[in-house]
Motif scaffolding. Structure first.
Motif, PDB file in Angstrom:
ATOM      1  N   ASP A 526       0.838  -1.131   0.075  1.00  0.00           N
ATOM      2  CA  ASP A 526      -0.122   0.107   0.005  1.00  0.00           C
ATOM      3  C   ASP A 526       0.693   1.585  -0.008  1.00  0.00           C
ATOM      4  OD1 ASP A 526      -1.946  -1.242   0.066  1.00  0.00           O
ATOM      5  OD2 ASP A 526      -2.300  -0.570   2.386  1.00  0.00           O
ATOM      6  N   PHE A 527       0.228   2.173  -0.910  1.00  0.00           N
ATOM      7  CA  PHE A 527       1.082   3.363  -0.299  1.00  0.00           C
ATOM      8  C   PHE A 527       0.948   4.468   0.522  1.00  0.00           C
ATOM      9  CE2 PHE A 527       2.267   3.056  -5.291  1.00  0.00           C
ATOM     10  CZ  PHE A 527       3.776   2.522  -5.168  1.00  0.00           C
ATOM     11  N   LYS A 529       1.544   8.105   2.748  1.00  0.00           N
ATOM     12  CA  LYS A 529       2.252   9.490   2.659  1.00  0.00           C
ATOM     13  C   LYS A 529       1.978  10.124   4.175  1.00  0.00           C
ATOM     14  CE  LYS A 529       2.117  12.982  -0.093  1.00  0.00           C
ATOM     15  NZ  LYS A 529       1.554  14.487  -0.750  1.00  0.00           N
ATOM     16  N   VAL A 544      -3.156   6.435   0.262  1.00  0.00           N
ATOM     17  CA  VAL A 544      -3.396   7.009  -1.008  1.00  0.00           C
ATOM     18  C   VAL A 544      -3.510   5.482  -1.364  1.00  0.00           C
ATOM     19  CG1 VAL A 544      -1.716   8.220  -2.468  1.00  0.00           C
ATOM     20  CG2 VAL A 544      -1.307   8.340  -0.437  1.00  0.00           C
ATOM     21  N   SER A 546      -4.458   4.046  -5.056  1.00  0.00           N
ATOM     22  CA  SER A 546      -3.465   4.028  -6.008  1.00  0.00           C
ATOM     23  C   SER A 546      -3.811   3.097  -7.377  1.00  0.00           C
ATOM     24  CB  SER A 546      -2.020   3.299  -6.131  1.00  0.00           C
ATOM     25  OG  SER A 546      -2.389   2.217  -5.299  1.00  0.00           O
ATOM     26  N   HIS A 548      -4.761   2.593 -10.253  1.00  0.00           N
ATOM     27  CA  HIS A 548      -4.408   2.951 -11.761  1.00  0.00           C
ATOM     28  C   HIS A 548      -3.234   2.291 -12.247  1.00  0.00           C
ATOM     29  CE1 HIS A 548      -6.030   7.300 -12.354  1.00  0.00           C
ATOM     30  NE2 HIS A 548      -5.742   7.403 -11.380  1.00  0.00           N
ATOM     31  N   LYS A 596       1.595  -0.677 -10.722  1.00  0.00           N
ATOM     32  CA  LYS A 596       0.580   0.241 -10.325  1.00  0.00           C
ATOM     33  C   LYS A 596       0.628   1.589  -9.404  1.00  0.00           C
ATOM     34  CE  LYS A 596       0.158  -1.082  -5.336  1.00  0.00           C
ATOM     35  NZ  LYS A 596      -1.044  -1.846  -4.205  1.00  0.00           N
ATOM     36  N   VAL A 598       0.040   5.811  -8.267  1.00  0.00           N
ATOM     37  CA  VAL A 598      -0.097   7.544  -7.582  1.00  0.00           C
ATOM     38  C   VAL A 598      -0.415   8.006  -8.364  1.00  0.00           C
ATOM     39  CG1 VAL A 598      -1.163   8.678  -5.909  1.00  0.00           C
ATOM     40  CG2 VAL A 598      -0.713   6.259  -5.395  1.00  0.00           C
ATOM     41  N   ASP A 606       3.125  11.105  -9.405  1.00  0.00           N
ATOM     42  CA  ASP A 606       3.507  10.907  -7.453  1.00  0.00           C
ATOM     43  C   ASP A 606       3.853   9.777  -7.413  1.00  0.00           C
ATOM     44  OD1 ASP A 606       2.451  13.523  -8.378  1.00  0.00           O
ATOM     45  OD2 ASP A 606       0.679  12.677  -7.360  1.00  0.00           O
TER      46      ASP A 606
END
Length: 776
Positions: A526-527, A529, A544, A546, A548, A596, A598, A606
């Protein structure tokens, strides 16, 4: 001036002369006819209130409820147990015993020979018929036809005073006032010839007695009733059949209540009542009781008081003063919530009787809770303690549940106070403010307010500050009672296991019995921030999304993907292969990328996680997490071993987020691989493992047959003594026997049938089991 002052005081106090001071119900306080009836009947437990503190005077009474009311009013409560009814519809009903006893005593009758109709609403004529029969009258002795014969007798006895008789069904108000009126009516006996004979004994004698007397300081020693509020006055005192006080009413002297706002040296005090009226009182050498103990004049400042006086209080007719003063204020946290059976609450001793049981007669709880069990987390509790020889003899609690949620839009400090603007209202910190963590503009908070509408505590629900650093989650763990955690590799190349604050956006806290389960939705890859921290929990952290997915050709020259997405030197790029991660620069990307992303504004990527797309020459791996500078000794199981190079490896243990280094050529380093899946002792010096050895158990893995208070039986033969503070761990293995989880448990996990391994680590090997590992 003095005459005018006396008139004001007299007007305010005369309205209180006939007020009942025992049990009080907020929904009857404006009904003077019902107020004393409800208080007296609740004192005798004839008609009690509801758990929310209300009386519900307009609620209709059922036939079952009426049977219980007349049974208790007759003093037969103790005889109503374990009786079975002749009525078919009473079998198993909660009121079966009451109905049968009232039926045997000819007070109630069924709606048919075989049915009583317990849940039918009681008609008005049925209700007053039962009350008149309670007084001893019978159908035969009254003659005539029902219900006219009973109605005429009720009028004759003045049973309907303050009651509307035109209703179809009887309400709790109607029944309460009828029973109250009946208590002072003499009972009768009916002879065989149906002749009525007066007994000259009022119904009250079936329950106890009444006397009029003064209440003095010596009465505070009575355990069965708290008489503090009744001091210095003369009352009608009601007793039960055992001689215990149940109710007081009709004070003979004037009383005035309010808050002391000024004390003068000539012993004049100014008191402000709840309506804002200010009155002055001249005090001679009168008795003063504060929180149930003798006090003095100077202690009255800022206290709430009740002044008892005969005529003109300013001319020295004050008899005594009852005062209450706060001894402490507490914002209740989870650890302070009342535990059933405990004799303390929030660090305060509860009043106890001479037999050491809690004395609920001297424990008074009011406000937004009516019982200890009703007090919630974040409630503000004001304490008024009475102590005698270091023992709490009476305790009053006022509970305030006044909170507001919102976003902080402004913070200002002035004159040692801080002002927070929430929902366009400015709140200031009060004198009892509890500082926890710094609150900033845009934080979403819960304000806990005190009785003056000032802030006593602030709970941050979420943080308004925007996180600054991208990271990818390598692993995440939930926890019971401790903090949830996540191992995060960030865009600056730092890898660390972070504790996650309970009020961060990525943690959910739920109750699991007596424990708190800390769960995070974060998972591998997992992303996030976040704002990295050094020695504290991570509070500012966002997941975050993601969504895409990338499977496109990549142009290294203009750093664009074939779908138009752009990559820059600011893009956080992570590549994973076979569980190994690399932090990449755009120059290391190949011509085709999968993974994948963000995607931010204008198609800029990003953050990018790649599973395919790295040039073959790129072979820089993420460095392992930096070992901690820890020194000491602990026992655990090895979670993992990572070889850094030919000379050094890193070792991580279960139940410990630290990572320690070990020399591959040392005895500890050489033995480490063979100690996987074993309980070991590790010696650490400045984050380096200097010693590592398997702990010899007292038993192999055995089954528990039975667990006792200080011993356990294993394999149906041997008894093993265990320590009261025995450490219990739960060990989970896979099908091949490898340990996949190792966490702290409790003594409750030691059960018959459990497979355990037992250790004697402390007490100089005294044979007492200190550690038990339960295997799943």
């Amino acid at each position: 001036m003095r005459k005018t002052l006396f008139i004001i005081i007299l007007i305010l106090t005369l309205s209180m002369l006939n007020t009942a001071y025992a049990k009080s119900f907020p929904d009857v306080n404006k009904d003077s006819s019902l107020q004393e009836a409800a208080g007296l009947l609740s004192g005798y437990k004839i008609m009690e209130g509801y758990p929310d503190g209300s009386f519900k005077p307009d609620k209709y009474v059922t036939r079952a409820e009426m049977a219980k009311i007349v049974t208790v009013a007759a003093g037969w409560f103790e005889y109503s147990k374990n009786m079975t009814s002749v009525y078919e519809d009473m079998n198993g009903h909660w009121a079966e015993s009451y109905v049968e006893l009232a039926n045997v005593m000819n007070i109630v009758k069924g709606i048919s020979p075989n049915l009583y109709g317990p849940d039918n609403l009681i008609k008005f004529e049925e209700a007053y018929t039962m009350v008149i029969r309670l007084l001893g009258y019978t159908d035969e002795s009254l003659g005539g036809y029902w219900p006219q014969n009973y109605y005429q007798k009720a009028l004759e006895l003045n049973l309907f005073q303050n009651i509307d008789t035109t209703k179809e069904f009887a309400s709790r108000r109607d029944v309460s006032i009828m029973i109250y009126n009946a208590l002072s009516i003499n009972m009768v006996s009916v002879k065989d010839n149906n002749k009525i004979t007066q007994t000259n004994k009022p119904l009250l004698t079936m329950l106890g007695k009444k006397e009029t007397r003064n209440v003095n300081i010596g009465d505070l020693k009575i355990e069965s009733f708290d008489l503090t509020d009744y001091l210095f006055n003369k009352w009608d005192v009601y007793y039960d059949i055992k001689g215990n006080i149940v109710y007081l009413t009709n004070p003979s002297y004037n009383e005035f209540s309010g808050k002391v706002t000024s004390l003068l040296s000539n012993r004049v005090i100014f008191v402000t009542d709840d309506y804002g009226n200010v009155s002055a009182f001249q005090l001679s050498n009168v008795s003063i009781v504060i929180n149930g103990e003798r006090g003095n004049f100077n202690d009255l400042e800022d206290s709430r008081i009740k002044i008892v006086y005969k005529n003109d209080s300013f001319n020295g007719d004050v008899i005594g003063i009852i005062a209450y003063k706060e001894t402490d204020v507490v914002v209740v946290d989870r650890g302070n919530l009342y535990k059933e059976g405990s004799k303390s609450f929030a660090g305060k001793n509860l009043p106890v009787k001479s037999n050491h049981e809690i004395n609920y007669n001297k424990l008074h709880i009011s406000g937004d809770a009516q019982a200890l069990q009703d007090i919630r987390e974040n409630d503000v509790v004001y304490f008024y303690e009475t102590k005698e020889s270091n023992k709490t003899t009476a305790l009053r609690l006022i509970v305030l549940r006044k909170q507001t949620d919102g976003t902080v839009t402004n913070v200002q400090s002035e004159n040692n106070n801080t002002f927070y603007t929430v929902n366009n209202i400015s709140y200031k910190t009060g004198n009892s403010f509890i500082s926890t963590e710094k609150v900033s503009v845009n934080d979403t908070v819960k304000l806990i307010l005190d009785k003056n509408n000032n802030i006593i505590k602030i709970n941050i629900l979420s943080y308004g500050k925007k996180p600054t650093t991208f990271g990818i989650v390598l692993s995440a763990s939930n926890s019971k009672n401790n903090s949830a955690s996540a191992r995060i590799f960030d865009e600056k190349g730092n890898l660390k296991t972070y504790s996650l604050a309970d009020n961060s956006k990525v943690v959910k806290v739920t109750e699991d019995g007596s424990d708190l389960l800390k769960q995070t939705a974060l998972k591998k890859n997992d992303f996030v921030k976040f704002d990295p921290v050094s020695g504290d929990s991570v509070k500012i952290i966002d997941f975050v999304p993601s969504p895409h997915y990338i499977a496109y050709n990549y142009n290294e020259q203009d750093r664009t993907l074939s779908n138009g997405y752009r990559i820059s030197s600011d893009t956080f790029i992570i590549y994973e292969s076979n569980g190994k991660y690399q932090l990449l620069h755009p120059s290391q990307l190949d011509t085709y990328l999968e993974g994948k992303a963000v995607v931010g504004s204008n198609g800029h990527i990003d953050a990018l996680y790649l599973s395919k797309g790295i040039k073959s020459a790129s072979n820089v791996e993420i460095p392992p997490e930096t070992p901690q500078n820890y020194s000491g000794k602990f026992y655990s199981m090895i979670k993992g071993i990572t070889k850094i190079n030919d000379t050094t490896s890193h070792i991580q243990f279960f139940e410990n987020s630290n990572v320690f280094s070990v020399s591959n050529t040392s005895a500890a380093g050489k033995s480490a691989p063979s100690l996987l899946n074993s309980y070991v002792k590790a010696d650490i010096v400045n984050g380096v493992i200097t010693g590592l050895e398997r702990v010899t158990p007292e038993t192999d893995r055995v089954k528990i047959t039975q667990v006792y208070s200080t011993q356990m039986q294993i394999d149906s033969i041997t008894y093993m003594e265990y320590a009261d503070n025995i450490a219990v761990y739960i060990c989970t293995t896979d099908k091949t026997g490898n340990v996949i989880a190792f966490k702290a448990g409790s003594k409750s996990d030691l059960k018959s049938g459990s497979t355990v391994q037992l250790y004697d680590l402390y007490g100089n090997f005294d044979g007492i089991i200190d550690v038990a590992i339960v295997y799943n």
